[in-house]
Scaffold this motif. Structure first.
Motif, PDB file in Angstrom:
ATOM      1  N   GLY A  48      75.929  18.458 -57.297  1.00 20.97           N
ATOM      2  CA  GLY A  48      74.958  17.664 -56.559  1.00 20.97           C
ATOM      3  C   GLY A  48      74.097  16.758 -57.417  1.00 20.97           C
ATOM      4  N   GLY A  49      74.573  16.425 -58.618  1.00 21.54           N
ATOM      5  CA  GLY A  49      73.804  15.552 -59.500  1.00 21.54           C
ATOM      6  C   GLY A  49      72.624  16.236 -60.169  1.00 21.54           C
ATOM      7  N   ASP A  50      72.517  17.543 -60.029  1.00 19.75           N
ATOM      8  CA  ASP A  50      71.395  18.277 -60.622  1.00 19.75           C
ATOM      9  C   ASP A  50      71.549  18.331 -62.141  1.00 19.75           C
ATOM     10  OD1 ASP A  50      69.596  20.335 -61.545  1.00 19.75           O
ATOM     11  OD2 ASP A  50      69.510  21.093 -59.496  1.00 19.75           O
ATOM     12  N   PRO A  51      70.569  17.830 -62.883  1.00 15.99           N
ATOM     13  CA  PRO A  51      70.671  17.822 -64.341  1.00 15.99           C
ATOM     14  C   PRO A  51      70.568  19.213 -64.974  1.00 15.99           C
ATOM     15  CG  PRO A  51      68.515  17.044 -63.655  1.00 15.99           C
ATOM     16  CD  PRO A  51      69.339  17.207 -62.403  1.00 15.99           C
ATOM     17  N   LEU A  52      70.200  20.225 -64.194  1.00 12.64           N
ATOM     18  CA  LEU A  52      70.036  21.572 -64.738  1.00 12.64           C
ATOM     19  C   LEU A  52      71.289  22.431 -64.637  1.00 12.64           C
ATOM     20  CD1 LEU A  52      66.447  22.353 -63.416  1.00 12.64           C
ATOM     21  CD2 LEU A  52      67.132  21.714 -65.739  1.00 12.64           C
ATOM     22  N   VAL A  53      72.383  21.881 -64.086  1.00 10.13           N
ATOM     23  CA  VAL A  53      73.605  22.662 -63.909  1.00 10.13           C
ATOM     24  C   VAL A  53      74.139  23.172 -65.247  1.00 10.13           C
ATOM     25  CG1 VAL A  53      76.022  22.542 -63.215  1.00 10.13           C
ATOM     26  CG2 VAL A  53      74.260  21.610 -61.737  1.00 10.13           C
ATOM     27  N   ARG A  54      74.232  22.312 -66.231  1.00 10.79           N
ATOM     28  CA  ARG A  54      74.740  22.734 -67.542  1.00 10.79           C
ATOM     29  C   ARG A  54      73.809  23.753 -68.203  1.00 10.79           C
ATOM     30  NH1 ARG A  54      79.126  19.587 -69.086  1.00 10.79           N
ATOM     31  NH2 ARG A  54      79.294  17.611 -67.988  1.00 10.79           N
ATOM     32  N   GLU A  55      72.516  23.571 -68.029  1.00 16.86           N
ATOM     33  CA  GLU A  55      71.556  24.528 -68.581  1.00 16.86           C
ATOM     34  C   GLU A  55      71.702  25.886 -67.897  1.00 16.86           C
ATOM     35  OE1 GLU A  55      69.003  26.225 -71.035  1.00 16.86           O
ATOM     36  OE2 GLU A  55      69.750  24.191 -71.263  1.00 16.86           O
ATOM     37  N   ALA A  56      71.974  25.889 -66.597  1.00 18.43           N
ATOM     38  CA  ALA A  56      72.190  27.140 -65.869  1.00 18.43           C
ATOM     39  C   ALA A  56      73.421  27.863 -66.408  1.00 18.43           C
ATOM     40  CB  ALA A  56      72.339  26.864 -64.378  1.00 18.43           C
ATOM     41  N   ALA A  57      74.469  27.119 -66.718  1.00 17.09           N
ATOM     42  CA  ALA A  57      75.677  27.728 -67.289  1.00 17.09           C
ATOM     43  C   ALA A  57      75.364  28.335 -68.655  1.00 17.09           C
ATOM     44  CB  ALA A  57      76.796  26.699 -67.397  1.00 17.09           C
ATOM     45  N   ARG A  58      74.580  27.626 -69.463  1.00  9.38           N
ATOM     46  CA  ARG A  58      74.199  28.152 -70.782  1.00  9.38           C
ATOM     47  C   ARG A  58      73.302  29.385 -70.654  1.00  9.38           C
ATOM     48  NH1 ARG A  58      74.327  22.586 -72.216  1.00  9.38           N
ATOM     49  NH2 ARG A  58      72.171  22.269 -71.578  1.00  9.38           N
ATOM     50  N   ALA A  59      72.517  29.456 -69.582  1.00 10.08           N
ATOM     51  CA  ALA A  59      71.595  30.578 -69.392  1.00 10.08           C
ATOM     52  C   ALA A  59      72.302  31.857 -68.967  1.00 10.08           C
ATOM     53  CB  ALA A  59      70.538  30.213 -68.346  1.00 10.08           C
ATOM     54  N   CYS A  60      73.537  31.744 -68.511  1.00 10.81           N
ATOM     55  CA  CYS A  60      74.281  32.933 -68.074  1.00 10.81           C
ATOM     56  C   CYS A  60      74.527  33.844 -69.273  1.00 10.81           C
ATOM     57  CB  CYS A  60      75.605  32.532 -67.424  1.00 10.81           C
ATOM     58  SG  CYS A  60      76.570  33.954 -66.868  1.00 10.81           S
ATOM     59  N   PRO A  61      74.033  35.088 -69.224  1.00 10.05           N
ATOM     60  CA  PRO A  61      74.169  35.961 -70.388  1.00 10.05           C
ATOM     61  C   PRO A  61      75.593  36.419 -70.684  1.00 10.05           C
ATOM     62  CG  PRO A  61      73.209  37.170 -68.561  1.00 10.05           C
ATOM     63  CD  PRO A  61      73.289  35.728 -68.138  1.00 10.05           C
ATOM     64  N   VAL A  62      76.497  36.285 -69.712  1.00  9.05           N
ATOM     65  CA  VAL A  62      77.877  36.728 -69.926  1.00  9.05           C
ATOM     66  C   VAL A  62      78.885  35.582 -69.874  1.00  9.05           C
ATOM     67  CG1 VAL A  62      77.470  39.102 -69.169  1.00  9.05           C
ATOM     68  CG2 VAL A  62      78.127  37.359 -67.490  1.00  9.05           C
ATOM     69  N   GLY A  63      78.407  34.344 -69.751  1.00 13.54           N
ATOM     70  CA  GLY A  63      79.293  33.185 -69.752  1.00 13.54           C
ATOM     71  C   GLY A  63      80.208  33.106 -68.547  1.00 13.54           C
ATOM     72  N   ALA A  64      79.724  33.527 -67.382  1.00 10.27           N
ATOM     73  CA  ALA A  64      80.555  33.536 -66.174  1.00 10.27           C
ATOM     74  C   ALA A  64      80.686  32.163 -65.535  1.00 10.27           C
ATOM     75  CB  ALA A  64      79.976  34.521 -65.152  1.00 10.27           C
ATOM     76  N   ILE A  65      79.870  31.199 -65.961  1.00 12.70           N
ATOM     77  CA  ILE A  65      79.876  29.868 -65.347  1.00 12.70           C
ATOM     78  C   ILE A  65      80.459  28.843 -66.300  1.00 12.70           C
ATOM     79  CG2 ILE A  65      78.434  28.047 -64.353  1.00 12.70           C
ATOM     80  CD1 ILE A  65      76.398  30.285 -63.701  1.00 12.70           C
ATOM     81  N   THR A  66      81.402  28.083 -65.784  1.00 14.33           N
ATOM     82  CA  THR A  66      82.017  27.002 -66.554  1.00 14.33           C
ATOM     83  C   THR A  66      81.728  25.689 -65.841  1.00 14.33           C
ATOM     84  OG1 THR A  66      83.809  28.481 -67.226  1.00 14.33           O
ATOM     85  CG2 THR A  66      84.186  26.108 -67.497  1.00 14.33           C
ATOM     86  N   VAL A  67      81.276  24.693 -66.602  1.00 12.85           N
ATOM     87  CA  VAL A  67      80.974  23.376 -66.054  1.00 12.85           C
ATOM     88  C   VAL A  67      81.757  22.349 -66.870  1.00 12.85           C
ATOM     89  CG1 VAL A  67      79.192  21.661 -65.588  1.00 12.85           C
ATOM     90  CG2 VAL A  67      78.663  24.086 -65.349  1.00 12.85           C
ATOM     91  N   SER A  68      82.492  21.490 -66.176  1.00 11.65           N
ATOM     92  CA  SER A  68      83.204  20.413 -66.852  1.00 11.65           C
ATOM     93  C   SER A  68      83.191  19.176 -65.966  1.00 11.65           C
ATOM     94  CB  SER A  68      84.645  20.837 -67.155  1.00 11.65           C
ATOM     95  OG  SER A  68      85.328  21.165 -65.972  1.00 11.65           O
ATOM     96  N   GLU A  69      83.437  18.041 -66.578  1.00  9.28           N
ATOM     97  CA  GLU A  69      83.513  16.807 -65.816  1.00  9.28           C
ATOM     98  C   GLU A  69      84.872  16.746 -65.120  1.00  9.28           C
ATOM     99  OE1 GLU A  69      82.481  13.289 -67.964  1.00  9.28           O
ATOM    100  OE2 GLU A  69      80.788  14.271 -68.925  1.00  9.28           O
ATOM    101  N   LYS A  70      84.857  16.386 -63.856  1.00 10.77           N
ATOM    102  CA  LYS A  70      86.119  16.271 -63.122  1.00 10.77           C
ATOM    103  C   LYS A  70      86.960  15.171 -63.734  1.00 10.77           C
ATOM    104  CE  LYS A  70      84.879  18.104 -58.646  1.00 10.77           C
ATOM    105  NZ  LYS A  70      84.699  17.815 -57.228  1.00 10.77           N
ATOM    106  N   GLY A  71      88.248  15.448 -63.846  1.00 11.74           N
ATOM    107  CA  GLY A  71      89.166  14.470 -64.391  1.00 11.74           C
ATOM    108  C   GLY A  71      89.273  14.514 -65.905  1.00 11.74           C
ATOM    109  N   SER A  72      88.524  15.441 -66.535  1.00 13.64           N
ATOM    110  CA  SER A  72      88.632  15.518 -68.004  1.00 13.64           C
ATOM    111  C   SER A  72      89.391  16.751 -68.413  1.00 13.64           C
ATOM    112  CB  SER A  72      87.260  15.530 -68.645  1.00 13.64           C
ATOM    113  OG  SER A  72      86.514  16.655 -68.247  1.00 13.64           O
TER     114      SER A  72
END
Length: 72
Positions: A48-72
């Motif tokens: 949703g264009g939220d600039p905190l998405v990548r920071e939320a992924a980094r904040a996950c203590p077990v690395g359960a969240i992966t964020v990447s740019e679509k098409g890359s």
């Protein structure tokens, strides 16, 4: 990085421990289900264009969240 970049967000439910750090960091994108595990809010599959998405992924203590740019 611009906010119009479409992201692919993945949550590994087998790894998630329900710490809630993602929902605390980016509450407009992440929430917790009835069992306390991370999930995306409806319509926020691309962040949703939220600039905190990548920071939320980094904040996950077990690395359960992966964020990447679509098409890359």
């Amino acid at each position: 990085m611009t906010n119009d970049t479409s992201l692919a967000i993945s949550i590994d439910k087998d790894v998630c421990i329900g710490s809630g750090q993602c929902a605390l960091t980016a509450p407009d994108v992440f929430t917790q289900d009835d069992d306390g595990y991370s999930e995306l809010l409806p319509g926020k599959e691309d962040g949703g264009g939220d600039p905190l998405v990548r920071e939320a992924a980094r904040a996950c203590p077990v690395g359960a969240i992966t964020v990447s740019e679509k098409g890359s």
